[in-house]
Design an enzyme around this catalytic site. Structure first.
Site: not given
Lengths: 414, 414
Positions: A61, A130, A154
């Site tokens: 990420k 996210s 997330s």
């Protein structure tokens, strides 16, 4: 999807080389990336490491620091930004032999403004957030492993929307150093992979804790608390159906299912997530807000405009309630083997403008307890719908074992 | 030394402008820096902000991110390194009106290899560490305020050696985002200033918690636990004399002094500091160790060579013992108003090769409880010798109030 266990087994059996496994991932990325848009940046070549995860391409990420790829936080404020060092979690991946396949798209600073990523099951649907790129890249079969982070929901939410397995482990099991904070009392690294078995293998390899590569638990004889989180509102039909499907599978396998509401302290702890996050996010993003407010995306900007009104007193009260919630959670989890609840309100939103809703995830992030989701069924719109398995603090191995047991039942079509 | 309260009062009274106050600091730095070597980098000019700390020049330890000055961690590995953002604590300083006077020298990555800084009381003596530059700059009168961090004893120890006041607040009272981690369960930001009154004023302004600018407590009627930390070994004569001197002052002021040993759980928690720090430091500095091991200074390199043998099982046991210690600490602090113990083993070491010993600080860092030291007396070598006042978790205002009460007794020469 690429099963990490399968890739490892084929490498171990001499069927393919780590180089070939990485080349397959590279080919899948080249094939699917134009549609999915999972990656913010990628290296020129994928070179295998040495260790149990040699040949495994892993998405990272883009709020996680990497020394040799940009770390752009999903924001123009960090365009081209190159940290000096790899985050410890990236070093742990590399030490286990894995290869960083690229930085995966994140919503800006891991908040709610959508990333450019599409849901592989429906390109017009949200992949969640996210950790959007991580979930979508695994779901699209581009890579067998990805890192996400969860402050509200997330990790579990995008995994549920994209139909991949994921774990949000116990708080601080994975080191948050070098990961852009949003709310340090809540921020937690997690893993995504094709199945629970793959997740357990990877988590064990990364942490050096072999017990996390747990044997699948039989659900027979387990006492499973069904927790509907009434304090978080109602689920949509797709998630309600997934919970019923879980109950059918578990009951047929011989588990005892008990409604498990939890005390008022848990509901209060759920409410305390808001001010806790608000106060810490205001500080964590103080520089970005003060110096680059106009460059923040609209949802985050509006959120910080409001969050900064949170007072130290409100924050202290939220911390007190979260401590009480953690105390209450010990009793809550002691009464059952695991708790099962909704992983998300429903299927992925039918839009790219929203990343969905974390309301069924926030309490567990706040409590710091391990949560795991595995693909369970499809909802009315044909998108994944599932549940999450939740255990007491530190019982990550147990949650993995139960998730693997559930996965076997799903595979058997029981 | 420059008293922060005094500078603020003179500005408020129109006696001097914030610009003039900063110019004074700049002149003092120009004068003393060649001898003391407190600063790793400095801005071209000191410009006042707006707020309660306008006109206050603050030193910022060089493991704390700044966008407009290098952040070099005391290591060639980060030579010239420029983070993208200011750490939240720097933003909080600026929001309160303070001006960053420069980045202060730290031992490499806040471990034990000495910084180039000298002790203002004796240029051949250690200023302590790891927050060496911060303590020395305040002690030399260059600046009225400085930030340090403590993982073992890196705020209280250099403050004691340099004869300045300091607080290591409750764990996470000050945000650690953007501060290079060594051991995230332990790392704590702290403040140094000329006196306890200055520290309280600054901490209140930075946190937005006015109660931290506490009124001095009378020691009359207080029940004060005298805790010698036998599990940490004996103190040297200078620190033993400081504790006796404290007892005299407090008894004369009407306090009740009670020997306060603590349970075995505290001694076990003290022992758990080692493996807890070892395991986390190995991860926190994984990139530096793997990629730049040869560039690490010798003490840190040798430490990490050994620390990496710590197993997850040892770490989990250390976390269990530290949780038990925190549970035990609630009872320990409930029985008295505050606890007083040695701030350091003795006067500053008579060498620039060692930063001294944190053994009387580690337990409190692990417990996350507030500690404060104020200059008390001189030891046999003419260097500062003092004690620390310690309170229960979250009782920072109370510890500040008692430290201010003690400071008044010292000033009165009682």
């Amino acid at each position: 999807m690429q099963s990490l266990r399968d890739v490892i087994s084929r490498i171990a059996g001499g069927e393919i080389t780590p180089e070939a496994a990485l080349a397959l991932s590279a080919a899948c990325i080249a094939d699917s990336e134009p549609q999915i848009q999972a990656f913010a940046s990628r290296p020129d070549a994928l070179v295998p490491g040495i260790g149990p995860l040699a040949g495994i391409a892993c998405g990272v990420k883009d709020i996680i620091d990497t020394a040799d790829l940009p770390t752009q936080m999903g924001s123009s404020i960090y365009e081209g930004w190159r940290p000096r060092a790899d985050a410890p979690i990236v070093m742990a991946l590399k030490a286990a032999g894995a290869t960083v396949a690229g930085k995966t798209h994140t919503t800006a600073f891991a908040f709610l403004d959508p990333a450019p990523t599409h849901n592989p099951h429906d390109l017009t649907a949200s992949p969640g957030g996210s950790s959007a790129g991580s979930a979508a890249a695994v779901a699209a079969g581009m890579i067998p492993l990805a890192l996400g982070t969860q402050t509200g929901g997330s990790v579990i939410r995008p995994a549920a929307y994209c139909g991949v397995a994921a774990i949000k482990p116990s708080y601080a099991l994975l080191p948050m150093v070098g990961v852009k904070p949003f709310s340090w009392s809540l921020d937690t690294l997690g893993l995504m992979a094709a199945g629970a078995d793959d997740v357990g293998l990877a988590l064990a390899a990364i942490t050096g804790r072999p017990e996390l590569d747990a044997t699948a638990a039989s659900l027979s004889g387990l006492r499973i608390g069904i927790h509907e989180q009434a304090y978080a509102g109602a689920a949509e039909p797709a998630s309600a159906a997934a919970l019923r499907r879980f109950e059918q599978l578990a009951a047929a396998a011989g588990a005892t299912l008990v409604p498990h509401d939890g005390s008022a302290a848990l509901a209060e702890a759920f409410q305390s997530h808001g001010p806790l996050q608000d106060y810490e996010a205001t500080q964590a993003l103080a520089w970005e807000y003060a110096v680059h407010r106009d460059a923040l995306p609209p949802k985050l900007r509006a959120y910080l405009d409001g969050a900064r009104a949170t007072t130290p007193r409100q924050y202290d009260e939220a911390r007190r309630l979260s401590r009480r919630g953690r105390d209450a959670a010990r009793g809550f989890f002691a009464e059952v083997d695991v708790v099962v609840s909704y992983a998300a309100p429903g299927e992925a939103p039918e839009t790219l403008e929203s990343t969905g809703d974390s309301r069924f995830n926030r309490l567990w992030t706040l409590l710091g307890v391990p949560c795991m989701t595995v693909p369970l069924m499809r909802g009315p719109r044909g998108l994944p719908a599932t549940v999450q398995i939740i255990g007491g603090f530190g019982a990550d191995d147990h949650v993995i074992a139960v998730a693997k047991g559930l996965e076997k039942l799903v595979a058997a079509g029981a």
